[in-house]
Motif scaffolding. Structure first.
Motif, PDB file in Angstrom:
ATOM      1  N   THR A   6       0.835  -1.201   0.000  1.00  0.00           N
ATOM      2  CA  THR A   6       0.000   0.000   0.000  1.00  0.00           C
ATOM      3  C   THR A   6       0.871   1.253   0.000  1.00  0.00           C
ATOM      4  O   THR A   6       0.567   2.230  -0.691  1.00  0.00           O
ATOM      5  CB  THR A   6      -0.968  -0.008   1.197  1.00  0.00           C
ATOM      6  OG1 THR A   6      -1.673  -1.249   1.219  1.00  0.00           O
ATOM      7  CG2 THR A   6      -1.982   1.121   1.097  1.00  0.00           C
ATOM      8  N   SER A  44      -6.082   1.222   4.192  1.00  0.00           N
ATOM      9  CA  SER A  44      -6.548   1.221   2.810  1.00  0.00           C
ATOM     10  C   SER A  44      -6.795   2.654   2.365  1.00  0.00           C
ATOM     11  O   SER A  44      -6.851   3.567   3.181  1.00  0.00           O
ATOM     12  CB  SER A  44      -7.826   0.379   2.660  1.00  0.00           C
ATOM     13  OG  SER A  44      -8.868   0.930   3.432  1.00  0.00           O
ATOM     14  N   TYR A  90      -7.786   0.364  -2.008  1.00  0.00           N
ATOM     15  CA  TYR A  90      -6.664  -0.545  -2.135  1.00  0.00           C
ATOM     16  C   TYR A  90      -6.153  -0.817  -0.739  1.00  0.00           C
ATOM     17  O   TYR A  90      -5.812   0.099  -0.007  1.00  0.00           O
ATOM     18  CB  TYR A  90      -5.549   0.070  -2.988  1.00  0.00           C
ATOM     19  CG  TYR A  90      -4.419  -0.901  -3.190  1.00  0.00           C
ATOM     20  CD1 TYR A  90      -4.525  -1.918  -4.122  1.00  0.00           C
ATOM     21  CD2 TYR A  90      -3.279  -0.836  -2.416  1.00  0.00           C
ATOM     22  CE1 TYR A  90      -3.514  -2.833  -4.295  1.00  0.00           C
ATOM     23  CE2 TYR A  90      -2.259  -1.745  -2.582  1.00  0.00           C
ATOM     24  CZ  TYR A  90      -2.379  -2.737  -3.525  1.00  0.00           C
ATOM     25  OH  TYR A  90      -1.380  -3.648  -3.679  1.00  0.00           O
ATOM     26  N   ASN A  91      -6.110  -2.077  -0.333  1.00  0.00           N
ATOM     27  CA  ASN A  91      -5.698  -2.384   1.025  1.00  0.00           C
ATOM     28  C   ASN A  91      -4.382  -3.129   1.094  1.00  0.00           C
ATOM     29  O   ASN A  91      -3.983  -3.570   2.150  1.00  0.00           O
ATOM     30  CB  ASN A  91      -6.791  -3.171   1.754  1.00  0.00           C
ATOM     31  CG  ASN A  91      -7.057  -4.514   1.124  1.00  0.00           C
ATOM     32  OD1 ASN A  91      -6.304  -4.974   0.277  1.00  0.00           O
ATOM     33  ND2 ASN A  91      -8.139  -5.141   1.524  1.00  0.00           N
ATOM     34  N   PRO A 106      -7.204  -3.050  -7.198  1.00  0.00           N
ATOM     35  CA  PRO A 106      -8.086  -2.895  -6.060  1.00  0.00           C
ATOM     36  C   PRO A 106      -9.475  -3.457  -6.349  1.00  0.00           C
ATOM     37  O   PRO A 106      -9.915  -3.489  -7.481  1.00  0.00           O
ATOM     38  CB  PRO A 106      -8.166  -1.379  -5.875  1.00  0.00           C
ATOM     39  CG  PRO A 106      -7.070  -0.812  -6.673  1.00  0.00           C
ATOM     40  CD  PRO A 106      -6.734  -1.798  -7.736  1.00  0.00           C
TER      41      PRO A 106
END
Length: 144
Positions: free
Chosen positions: A50, A91, A113-114, A124
């Motif tokens: 991330t 995220s 998006y994590n 994502p």
């Protein structure tokens, strides 16, 4: 429960660094609009994939929505006890187009998006929780 959701603009480019063990992390500060003329400046840290993604796609002035938790730490400096508060980002979501015309990047606007790499794709997963929400802040410009 320790959950933080913020939307703001980057006050500077994210600083991507690596620990001695090779783990990626990035620090950045968000300007989150408090009133029409005031903003709160929130320090954030993000880890691993991330962090690398945020460092690649975000620059100073770009709007982002982050979800994470508060982390309060204490330390001593010059004999004084101090506290530091940061948001540890889990995220994020793109909330505006980058304006560079790079729509084929695989990362789309309003997609969280994590950093999970458990799927075969690093794209994502779409989540429309914040999409088309008229109550979210408008695009007023910050002075940076």
């Amino acid at each position: 429960m320790n959950v933080v959701i913020l939307m703001g603009r980057m006050t500077r480019d994210p600083e991507l660094k690596y620990t001695s063990g090779g783990k990626a992390y990035a620090n950045f500060t968000l300007a989150v609009q408090k009133t029409k003329d005031e903003a709160e400046f929130i320090d954030c840290i993000v880890w691993e994939k991330t962090a690398e993604t945020i460092a690649e796609y975000f620059r100073k002035g770009r709007k982002i929505l982050v979800q994470g938790r508060l982390n309060v730490s204490s330390y001593e400096q010059n004999g004084e006890k101090r506290k530091s508060t940061k948001v540890v980002v889990n995220s994020f979501e793109f909330v505006e187009n980058s304006g560079n015309g790079n729509n084929g990047s695989g990362y789309q606007q309003n997609q969280p998006y994590n950093g999970n790499s458990g799927s075969s794709s690093n794209k994502p997963v779409h989540n429309d929780t914040y999409e088309n929400n008229d109550d979210m802040e408008d695009d007023e410009e910050f002075p940076f």
